[in-house]
Design a protein around this motif. Structure first.
Motif, PDB file in Angstrom:
ATOM      1  N   TYR A  91       0.584  -1.499   0.149  1.00 59.38           N
ATOM      2  CA  TYR A  91       0.060   0.237  -0.393  1.00 59.38           C
ATOM      3  C   TYR A  91       0.392   1.272   0.041  1.00 59.38           C
ATOM      4  O   TYR A  91       0.754   1.730  -0.977  1.00 59.38           O
ATOM      5  CB  TYR A  91      -1.287  -0.012   1.260  1.00 59.38           C
ATOM      6  CG  TYR A  91      -2.144   1.555   1.300  1.00 59.38           C
ATOM      7  CD1 TYR A  91      -3.592   1.223   0.042  1.00 59.38           C
ATOM      8  CD2 TYR A  91      -1.354   2.371   2.115  1.00 59.38           C
ATOM      9  CE1 TYR A  91      -4.123   2.476   0.216  1.00 59.38           C
ATOM     10  CE2 TYR A  91      -2.721   3.688   1.672  1.00 59.38           C
ATOM     11  CZ  TYR A  91      -3.313   3.366   0.702  1.00 59.38           C
ATOM     12  OH  TYR A  91      -4.173   4.836   0.488  1.00 59.38           O
ATOM     13  N   GLN A 106      -5.326  -5.331   4.311  1.00 62.05           N
ATOM     14  CA  GLN A 106      -5.372  -3.805   5.373  1.00 62.05           C
ATOM     15  C   GLN A 106      -4.432  -4.668   6.480  1.00 62.05           C
ATOM     16  O   GLN A 106      -3.873  -3.720   7.035  1.00 62.05           O
ATOM     17  CB  GLN A 106      -6.336  -3.591   5.319  1.00 62.05           C
ATOM     18  CG  GLN A 106      -7.065  -2.243   4.519  1.00 62.05           C
ATOM     19  CD  GLN A 106      -7.448  -3.481   2.823  1.00 62.05           C
ATOM     20  OE1 GLN A 106      -7.116  -4.324   2.889  1.00 62.05           O
ATOM     21  NE2 GLN A 106      -8.738  -3.102   2.749  1.00 62.05           N
ATOM     22  N   THR A 109      -0.528  -4.342   7.249  1.00 63.72           N
ATOM     23  CA  THR A 109       0.258  -3.673   8.070  1.00 63.72           C
ATOM     24  C   THR A 109      -1.004  -2.735   9.101  1.00 63.72           C
ATOM     25  O   THR A 109      -2.014  -2.278   9.469  1.00 63.72           O
ATOM     26  CB  THR A 109       0.139  -1.897   7.152  1.00 63.72           C
ATOM     27  OG1 THR A 109      -1.805  -1.560   6.385  1.00 63.72           O
ATOM     28  CG2 THR A 109       1.032  -2.317   5.317  1.00 63.72           C
ATOM     29  N   ARG A 112      -2.550   0.890  10.570  1.00 62.13           N
ATOM     30  CA  ARG A 112      -2.987   1.753   9.305  1.00 62.13           C
ATOM     31  C   ARG A 112      -4.792   1.923   8.640  1.00 62.13           C
ATOM     32  O   ARG A 112      -4.766   3.165   8.697  1.00 62.13           O
ATOM     33  CB  ARG A 112      -2.365   1.560   7.887  1.00 62.13           C
ATOM     34  CG  ARG A 112      -2.039   1.541   6.730  1.00 62.13           C
ATOM     35  CD  ARG A 112      -1.201   3.721   6.606  1.00 62.13           C
ATOM     36  NE  ARG A 112      -1.390   4.115   6.158  1.00 62.13           N
ATOM     37  CZ  ARG A 112      -0.609   4.166   5.512  1.00 62.13           C
ATOM     38  NH1 ARG A 112       0.390   3.742   5.126  1.00 62.13           N
ATOM     39  NH2 ARG A 112      -1.030   5.107   4.101  1.00 62.13           N
ATOM     40  N   PHE A 113      -5.706   1.050   8.317  1.00 62.03           N
ATOM     41  CA  PHE A 113      -7.239   0.939   8.271  1.00 62.03           C
ATOM     42  C   PHE A 113      -8.234   0.476   9.728  1.00 62.03           C
ATOM     43  O   PHE A 113      -8.710  -0.391   9.234  1.00 62.03           O
ATOM     44  CB  PHE A 113      -7.080  -0.115   6.925  1.00 62.03           C
ATOM     45  CG  PHE A 113      -6.569   0.757   6.329  1.00 62.03           C
ATOM     46  CD1 PHE A 113      -6.253   1.325   5.620  1.00 62.03           C
ATOM     47  CD2 PHE A 113      -4.876  -0.401   5.675  1.00 62.03           C
ATOM     48  CE1 PHE A 113      -5.336   1.875   4.335  1.00 62.03           C
ATOM     49  CE2 PHE A 113      -4.195   0.043   4.619  1.00 62.03           C
ATOM     50  CZ  PHE A 113      -4.159   0.538   4.138  1.00 62.03           C
ATOM     51  N   THR A 116     -11.219   0.476   8.743  1.00 64.98           N
ATOM     52  CA  THR A 116     -11.375  -0.172   7.375  1.00 64.98           C
ATOM     53  C   THR A 116     -11.703  -2.553   8.111  1.00 64.98           C
ATOM     54  O   THR A 116     -12.579  -2.998   7.767  1.00 64.98           O
ATOM     55  CB  THR A 116     -11.255  -0.879   6.471  1.00 64.98           C
ATOM     56  OG1 THR A 116     -10.546  -0.106   6.093  1.00 64.98           O
ATOM     57  CG2 THR A 116     -11.144  -2.340   5.718  1.00 64.98           C
ATOM     58  N   GLN A 117     -10.687  -2.607   9.065  1.00 66.38           N
ATOM     59  CA  GLN A 117     -10.841  -3.845   9.969  1.00 66.38           C
ATOM     60  C   GLN A 117     -11.867  -4.317  10.606  1.00 66.38           C
ATOM     61  O   GLN A 117     -12.271  -5.507  11.547  1.00 66.38           O
ATOM     62  CB  GLN A 117      -9.347  -3.391  10.138  1.00 66.38           C
ATOM     63  CG  GLN A 117      -8.644  -3.579   9.550  1.00 66.38           C
ATOM     64  CD  GLN A 117      -6.912  -4.348  10.122  1.00 66.38           C
ATOM     65  OE1 GLN A 117      -5.830  -4.188  10.244  1.00 66.38           O
ATOM     66  NE2 GLN A 117      -6.882  -5.628  10.415  1.00 66.38           N
ATOM     67  N   TYR A 139     -17.542   1.583   1.258  1.00 69.01           N
ATOM     68  CA  TYR A 139     -15.827   3.017   0.292  1.00 69.01           C
ATOM     69  C   TYR A 139     -17.259   4.238   0.094  1.00 69.01           C
ATOM     70  O   TYR A 139     -16.989   5.067   0.511  1.00 69.01           O
ATOM     71  CB  TYR A 139     -15.126   2.375   0.019  1.00 69.01           C
ATOM     72  CG  TYR A 139     -14.410   3.065  -0.531  1.00 69.01           C
ATOM     73  CD1 TYR A 139     -12.852   3.500   0.296  1.00 69.01           C
ATOM     74  CD2 TYR A 139     -14.590   4.142  -1.503  1.00 69.01           C
ATOM     75  CE1 TYR A 139     -12.470   4.733  -0.642  1.00 69.01           C
ATOM     76  CE2 TYR A 139     -13.783   4.575  -2.576  1.00 69.01           C
ATOM     77  CZ  TYR A 139     -13.014   4.952  -1.811  1.00 69.01           C
ATOM     78  OH  TYR A 139     -11.898   6.028  -2.732  1.00 69.01           O
ATOM     79  N   GLU A 147      -9.504   6.817   5.271  1.00 66.33           N
ATOM     80  CA  GLU A 147      -8.860   5.454   5.188  1.00 66.33           C
ATOM     81  C   GLU A 147      -7.500   5.236   3.790  1.00 66.33           C
ATOM     82  O   GLU A 147      -6.465   5.376   3.963  1.00 66.33           O
ATOM     83  CB  GLU A 147      -8.615   4.309   6.032  1.00 66.33           C
ATOM     84  CG  GLU A 147      -9.056   4.654   7.444  1.00 66.33           C
ATOM     85  CD  GLU A 147      -9.366   3.479   8.240  1.00 66.33           C
ATOM     86  OE1 GLU A 147      -9.116   3.635   9.131  1.00 66.33           O
ATOM     87  OE2 GLU A 147      -9.796   2.106   7.058  1.00 66.33           O
ATOM     88  N   TYR A 148      -7.944   6.397   2.736  1.00 69.63           N
ATOM     89  CA  TYR A 148      -7.316   5.437   1.312  1.00 69.63           C
ATOM     90  C   TYR A 148      -7.015   7.001   0.052  1.00 69.63           C
ATOM     91  O   TYR A 148      -7.027   6.907  -0.291  1.00 69.63           O
ATOM     92  CB  TYR A 148      -8.404   4.878   0.719  1.00 69.63           C
ATOM     93  CG  TYR A 148      -8.238   3.133   1.389  1.00 69.63           C
ATOM     94  CD1 TYR A 148      -7.737   2.736   0.888  1.00 69.63           C
ATOM     95  CD2 TYR A 148     -10.300   3.629   2.470  1.00 69.63           C
ATOM     96  CE1 TYR A 148      -8.283   1.358   2.019  1.00 69.63           C
ATOM     97  CE2 TYR A 148     -10.027   1.688   3.173  1.00 69.63           C
ATOM     98  CZ  TYR A 148      -9.084   1.375   2.757  1.00 69.63           C
ATOM     99  OH  TYR A 148      -8.962   0.063   3.658  1.00 69.63           O
ATOM    100  N   SER A 186      -4.433 -10.643  11.398  1.00 67.97           N
ATOM    101  CA  SER A 186      -4.353  -9.610  11.717  1.00 67.97           C
ATOM    102  C   SER A 186      -4.808  -9.359  13.138  1.00 67.97           C
ATOM    103  O   SER A 186      -4.699 -10.232  13.930  1.00 67.97           O
ATOM    104  CB  SER A 186      -5.426  -8.813  10.618  1.00 67.97           C
ATOM    105  OG  SER A 186      -6.788  -9.398  11.772  1.00 67.97           O
ATOM    106  N   VAL A 250      -7.600  -4.710  -0.072  1.00 72.69           N
ATOM    107  CA  VAL A 250      -7.638  -3.373  -1.367  1.00 72.69           C
ATOM    108  C   VAL A 250      -7.533  -3.276  -2.197  1.00 72.69           C
ATOM    109  O   VAL A 250      -6.401  -3.590  -2.296  1.00 72.69           O
ATOM    110  CB  VAL A 250      -7.487  -1.541  -0.691  1.00 72.69           C
ATOM    111  CG1 VAL A 250      -5.783  -2.819  -0.292  1.00 72.69           C
ATOM    112  CG2 VAL A 250      -7.130  -0.489  -1.389  1.00 72.69           C
TER     113      VAL A 250
END
Length: 353
Positions: A91, A106, A109, A112-113, A116-117, A139, A147-148, A186, A250
């Motif tokens: 990413y 996602q 990382t 970072r998100f 989303t998670q 989204y 986040e994007y 994750s 993503v």
């Protein structure tokens, strides 16, 4: 006159030859310039093997559509198997322009998100089709789009439910995980594995085959599609089909690269983005899940099915504990995790197939 004529003819011939040569070189250069202007090369990095259906039926399918609809003015070069970018760096590499397009989980990382998670949480998705629809809805509705902002998002996708896969060790209840080193993709799956008594180990999927062979891991938490794509079904023979998470994925593009395209080529990219591609990916993942489950059954693997873990008296407590821990940790970052969780539940219900 007799001496002058041959010299004049020779000079004329030399000038003519030189002129033709210059004209030819110039034409070649112009053609090269036109060719260069008309063809935009997009380098696409991901970590799935080239033999996987994710590569062939999602990414290669997308690339061919884009190339065809651009009439060859866009060429997509795909680099599978993490040959161009490591999964946990993909990413960032897209954002920085190291690669033009990239796809990754996602969950690779951590932190970072975080919004989303939330879509990973148990009870939100029972199929990849539902997961992809839910993610793309979140989204498109602006729930997770912040986040994007450093890339140009193409489409969201996600896996089918992830279960537990071991060698000769049936996992029927949470206590069966005690003392076991289980790979979790994750923070969310790690929370749930830990709440159940296991020890979560964070490793990218590309490292799992050798880690399982060497005894670094006692088991794996993965969807069936990934189990088959990375040949992990060769090493495992006992499977607990418990939908306690689904992994978001993503697919995104460098913002500057997208902005550099002429409007008609931007339209080609736009026409192959969003919900339509999310739906294609969902069908591919679901079909692969069914395929690899059937293959495992055919070779005599042990199957343990826990289809509704949030209603199961044994599994409900650790799943709810893992869910609440993640939501509280996200709230502690100053983010409205509870509202996003509610939106995810609403999207899940709307996307239920």
């Amino acid at each position: 006159m007799r001496k002058t004529l041959p010299i004049s003819l020779a000079l004329a011939a030399l000038i003519g030859f030189t002129g033709c040569s210059q004209s030819s070189d110039t034409a070649t250069g112009d053609n090269a310039a036109v060719s260069s202007e008309e063809t935009t090369i997009l380098r696409f990095a991901h970590f799935w093997p080239a033999t996987s259906s994710t590569h062939k039926d999602i990414f290669d399918y997308w690339a061919k559509k884009v190339e065809e609809e651009s009439k060859g003015r866009i060429k997509v070069e795909i680099y599978p198997s993490a040959t161009l970018s490591k999964p946990d760096a993909t990413y960032d590499n897209v954002a920085k322009g190291v690669v033009d397009i990239g796809s990754t989980l996602q969950g690779y990382t951590t932190g970072r998100f975080p919004l989303t998670q939330i879509a990973e949480l148990p009870g939100l998705s029972n199929s990849a089709t539902q997961m992809n629809c839910m993610l793309q809805t979140l989204y498109d509705d602006g729930v997770i789009s912040s986040e994007y902002e450093d890339t140009h998002l193409l489409f969201m996708m996600g896996t089918g439910p992830g279960g537990l896969h071991t060698v000769d060790k049936p996992i029927r209840k949470p206590e069966d995980l005690k003392g076991m080193r289980i790979r979790g993709p994750s923070a969310i799956t790690g929370n749930i594995i830990e709440a159940a008594g296991g020890t979560p180990v964070g490793l990218p999927v590309t490292d799992l085959y050798t880690s399982l062979q060497r005894g670094v891991l006692d088991g794996i938490s993965l969807p069936w599609d990934a189990m088959g794509s990375f040949k992990l079904t060769e090493l495992t023979n006992t499977h607990t089909n418990i939908p306690f998470y689904s992994s978001p994925i993503v697919v995104t593009m460098n913002k500057d690269k997208y902005a550099s395209l002429p409007d008609d080529l931007k339209k080609v990219i736009d026409d192959n983005s969003g919900k339509a591609m999310a739906a294609v990916a969902g069908k591919v993942f679901d079909a692969q899940d069914a395929k690899f489950i059937a293959e495992a059954k055919a070779k005599g693997d042990t199957m343990i099915d826990i289809p509704n873990p949030l209603s199961d008296p044994d599994w409900k407590a650790p799943l709810e504990a893992g869910t609440q821990k993640y939501l509280k940790d996200t709230e502690a970052l100053g983010l409205d995790a509870q509202t996003v969780y509610q939106k995810a539940q609403e999207a899940s219900a709307a996307c239920k197939s």
